[in-house]
Design an enzyme around this catalytic site. Structure first.
Site, PDB file in Angstrom:
ATOM      1  N   GLU A  52       0.910  83.765  26.099  1.00  0.00           N
ATOM      2  CA  GLU A  52       1.045  82.345  26.444  1.00  0.00           C
ATOM      3  C   GLU A  52       1.191  82.264  27.955  1.00  0.00           C
ATOM      4  O   GLU A  52       1.735  83.176  28.592  1.00  0.00           O
ATOM      5  CB  GLU A  52       2.244  81.698  25.747  1.00  0.00           C
ATOM      6  N   ASP A  74       1.527  69.568  29.837  1.00  0.00           N
ATOM      7  CA  ASP A  74       0.434  69.828  28.901  1.00  0.00           C
ATOM      8  C   ASP A  74       0.580  71.201  28.250  1.00  0.00           C
ATOM      9  O   ASP A  74       0.261  71.375  27.064  1.00  0.00           O
ATOM     10  CB  ASP A  74      -0.923  69.729  29.614  1.00  0.00           C
ATOM     11  N   HIS A 129       2.973  75.303  23.614  1.00  0.00           N
ATOM     12  CA  HIS A 129       3.849  76.410  23.204  1.00  0.00           C
ATOM     13  C   HIS A 129       5.338  76.078  23.202  1.00  0.00           C
ATOM     14  O   HIS A 129       6.150  76.866  22.713  1.00  0.00           O
ATOM     15  CB  HIS A 129       3.604  77.644  24.078  1.00  0.00           C
ATOM     16  N   HIS A 172       2.185  77.221  19.458  1.00  0.00           N
ATOM     17  CA  HIS A 172       1.616  78.536  19.725  1.00  0.00           C
ATOM     18  C   HIS A 172       2.750  79.459  20.167  1.00  0.00           C
ATOM     19  O   HIS A 172       3.576  79.082  20.990  1.00  0.00           O
ATOM     20  CB  HIS A 172       0.574  78.461  20.844  1.00  0.00           C
ATOM     21  N   ASP A 220       1.318  84.490  16.751  1.00  0.00           N
ATOM     22  CA  ASP A 220      -0.143  84.472  16.812  1.00  0.00           C
ATOM     23  C   ASP A 220      -0.725  85.877  16.699  1.00  0.00           C
ATOM     24  O   ASP A 220      -1.786  86.076  16.109  1.00  0.00           O
ATOM     25  CB  ASP A 220      -0.616  83.803  18.104  1.00  0.00           C
TER      26      ASP A 220
END
Length: 228
Positions: free
Chosen positions: A10, A53, A58, A151, A156
């Site tokens: 991330e 954003d 995440h 996320h 993931d």
């Protein structure tokens, strides 16, 4: 032994050249395409604010991340974990570029591209024209991703490991056969035990059976191929 590391990252954004940074790495170890239970997970202080954003994706703000070590403090633990294993990632260029940029800043050896497997490329070649996001592939393979409200690198990576195994042909490990046993993933042995079989049955045939059979064929089958 085939060792692979399925990993995900991330970041604060999409462009490391313009100052975006890693904020999380998660990874899962596979041996011979089977999860070993060993994982790697690390939050990283990006030393900069995280745009709204990105937070929406995440959920990681700078207020959360500033308590964690910067990349230079965790680089060696990451390098030790991956070793010389193959690296598996989804849209691998994104993750590889970010990690390699950070390694380069520390004058450490970057991860070679020839050791990387991109599951996005595999999926696109297998399902042309179909959506190949991680969520879409989880849906295609009936993999439960209900915990993925945000996320997260480790979650993931775990989901991607399942997707990767499906892309390879499914979760069933290959069978290595020999004359004595069947080995499944080097952990389950099915012994080749002797079984009792019945003796072949014998049937009584009349002496002129062959002639009777020949006449039957000649009457029922016209222009048989064995006469051509």
């Amino acid at each position: 032994m085939v060792r692979e590391i399925v990993f995900d990252t991330e970041t604060t954004g999409f462009d490391y050249v313009k100052g975006d940074r890693l904020i999380e790495i998660g990874a899962v170890e596979l041996i011979n395409h089977m999860p070993t239970g060993r994982t790697y997970h690390q939050y990283i202080n990006p030393e900069r604010e995280v745009p709204d954003d990105a937070v929406k994706v995440h959920g990681l703000t700078y207020e959360i991340l500033k308590e964690y070590p910067t990349f230079d403090k965790i680089a060696d633990s990451w390098i030790d974990f991956i070793g010389d294993a193959k690296l598996v990632a989804h849209n691998a260029s994104f993750d590889m570029n970010f990690v390699n940029y950070e390694l380069k800043q520390l004058s450490k050896q970057e991860m070679n591209w020839d050791r990387c497997i991109d599951t996005l490329e595999i999926a696109r070649s297998m399902f042309p024209g179909a959506r190949c996001s991680l969520d879409a592939l989880c849906k295609r393979f009936n993999i439960d991703n209900s915990a993925r409200t945000f996320h997260g690198a480790l979650l993931d990576a775990e989901l991607l490991a399942e997707v990767y195994l499906e892309l390879l042909g499914g979760k069933e490990p290959s069978l290595l056969l020999d004359s004595k046993s069947v080995s499944v993933s080097n952990s389950v042995k099915v012994s080749d035990e002797k079984k009792n079989y019945r003796n072949p049955r014998t049937f009584y045939l009349e002496e002129n059976f062959e002639e009777i059979h020949k006449q039957f064929l000649e009457q029922k089958i016209k222009n048989p191929i064995w006469n051509n």
